[in-house]
Design a protein around this motif. Structure first.
Motif, mmCIF file in Angstrom:
data_model
loop_
_atom_site.group_PDB
_atom_site.id
_atom_site.type_symbol
_atom_site.label_atom_id
_atom_site.label_comp_id
_atom_site.label_asym_id
_atom_site.label_seq_id
_atom_site.Cartn_x
_atom_site.Cartn_y
_atom_site.Cartn_z
ATOM 1 N N LEU A 116 5.971 13.256 -13.068
ATOM 2 C CA LEU A 116 4.995 11.915 -12.812
ATOM 3 C C LEU A 116 5.231 11.261 -14.236
ATOM 4 O O LEU A 116 5.375 10.064 -14.206
ATOM 5 C CB LEU A 116 3.901 12.136 -12.267
ATOM 6 N N SER A 174 8.535 9.876 -15.237
ATOM 7 C CA SER A 174 8.827 8.595 -14.495
ATOM 8 C C SER A 174 7.879 7.547 -14.207
ATOM 9 O O SER A 174 8.009 6.530 -13.464
ATOM 10 C CB SER A 174 9.246 9.156 -12.978
ATOM 11 N N TYR A 175 6.843 7.636 -15.057
ATOM 12 C CA TYR A 175 5.720 6.761 -14.776
ATOM 13 C C TYR A 175 6.103 5.266 -15.023
ATOM 14 O O TYR A 175 5.679 4.422 -14.442
ATOM 15 C CB TYR A 175 4.396 6.995 -15.835
ATOM 16 N N TYR A 176 6.777 5.151 -16.231
ATOM 17 C CA TYR A 176 7.198 3.675 -16.675
ATOM 18 C C TYR A 176 8.438 3.093 -15.887
ATOM 19 O O TYR A 176 8.734 2.044 -15.794
ATOM 20 C CB TYR A 176 7.123 3.641 -18.120
ATOM 21 N N ALA A 177 8.862 3.922 -14.900
ATOM 22 C CA ALA A 177 9.822 3.487 -13.903
ATOM 23 C C ALA A 177 9.061 2.848 -12.774
ATOM 24 O O ALA A 177 9.747 1.941 -12.003
ATOM 25 C CB ALA A 177 10.781 4.602 -13.346
ATOM 26 N N VAL A 178 7.840 2.774 -12.535
ATOM 27 C CA VAL A 178 7.169 2.246 -11.578
ATOM 28 C C VAL A 178 6.468 1.026 -12.180
ATOM 29 O O VAL A 178 5.947 0.837 -13.045
ATOM 30 C CB VAL A 178 6.101 3.316 -11.018
ATOM 31 N N PRO A 179 6.678 -0.225 -11.277
ATOM 32 C CA PRO A 179 6.133 -1.435 -11.684
ATOM 33 C C PRO A 179 4.690 -1.458 -11.415
ATOM 34 O O PRO A 179 4.359 -1.593 -10.388
ATOM 35 C CB PRO A 179 6.820 -2.334 -10.890
ATOM 36 N N VAL A 180 4.022 -1.552 -12.499
ATOM 37 C CA VAL A 180 2.333 -1.381 -12.456
ATOM 38 C C VAL A 180 2.036 -2.471 -11.668
ATOM 39 O O VAL A 180 0.826 -2.450 -10.926
ATOM 40 C CB VAL A 180 1.872 -1.136 -14.001
#
Length: 252
Positions: free
Chosen positions: A94, A97-103
């Motif tokens: 997690l 790959s956290y910064y691959a998710v658009p917050v």
């Protein structure tokens, strides 16, 4: 000031001079890009006029609040990941790959939780910055020489003395790197959130000036933002150096 710092300053000055010449001679379209000197004048006028003081204070306070929360929670999270290897193995994919998710897709959820106020933007800044702090804290703790930790146990140091004399000095470069990244990420997230999702603040005023073709105001606000972030990072760098000197004196 060391040689590397002088080279960096010289490079920045040379780029500004080149941009000034390019815009004055119309090598760059003057309608879309104004000379850096006019940007600086516009930034000073904005700062002294007080026209955008409320927006500036709102953005700075929201970003700094997000930074404080991200530093505290990220530091504690990094320590927990270091102390609990099983938890780390579970969360490693997690974190990677956290910064691959658009917050920003979480903004509607934050509005439902906190309402239509500043807190959703603070939440966006916190979510964007907290993992950088946690990961850098973890990296710093992992690089503490094991022989030092064993020596602390042999000397029967208390947990507080071990942190103060061994763990913190050894991991300090990574912790301060995490803090500096947290400042950058939090400001990026808050300003970008205001740019797209808010009706006030630094980002909103930049977007409004852009849509109104008000280039002096837009670039003036951007210069002010760069100055604020650079100043905060400079203060952190000075604090880091003073802390290093104090630790060296105590160690000696």
């Amino acid at each position: 000031m060391n040689q590397a710092a002088r080279w960096r300053i010289g490079l920045v000055v040379a780029m500004l001079v080149l941009l000034e010449i390019a815009t004055r001679l119309a090598w760059i379209n003057p309608v879309s890009f104004i000379p850096p000197s006019r940007m600086a004048v516009s930034a000073w006028d904005i700062l002294t006029s007080g026209q955008f003081t409320v927006d500036i204070v709102q953005t700075l306070s929201s970003a700094l609040l997000a930074v404080v929360l991200a530093v505290i929670v990220g530091f504690i999270g990094g320590v927990l990941l270091f102390r609990l290897p099983r938890l780390r193995r579970v969360l490693d994919p997690l974190l990677l790959s956290y910064y691959a998710v658009p917050v920003f897709v979480l903004y509607p959820i934050l509005i439902v939780i906190f309402g239509l106020n500043r807190w959703p933007l603070v939440g966006i800044g916190f979510l964007f910055a907290v993992v950088a702090m946690a990961v850098n804290t973890l990296n710093g703790l992992e690089r503490v020489p094991r022989v030092l930790l064993r020596t602390a146990r042999v000397c029967r140091m208390s947990a507080l003395d071990e942190i103060r004399l061994i763990t913190l000095p050894a991991s300090l470069p990574f912790v301060f790197t995490g803090i500096k990244l947290t400042v950058v990420y939090a400001f990026i997230a808050v300003v970008a959130g205001e740019f797209v999702l808010s009706g006030s603040g630094f980002g909103y005023q930049i977007a409004f000036a852009y849509n109104a073709f008000d280039n002096p105001t837009m670039y003036g606000l951007m210069v002010l933002m760069l100055v604020f972030v650079t100043t905060i990072n400079g203060l952190l760098r000075q604090a880091e150096r003073r802390l290093y000197r104090r630790i060296r004196r105590e160690a000696a």
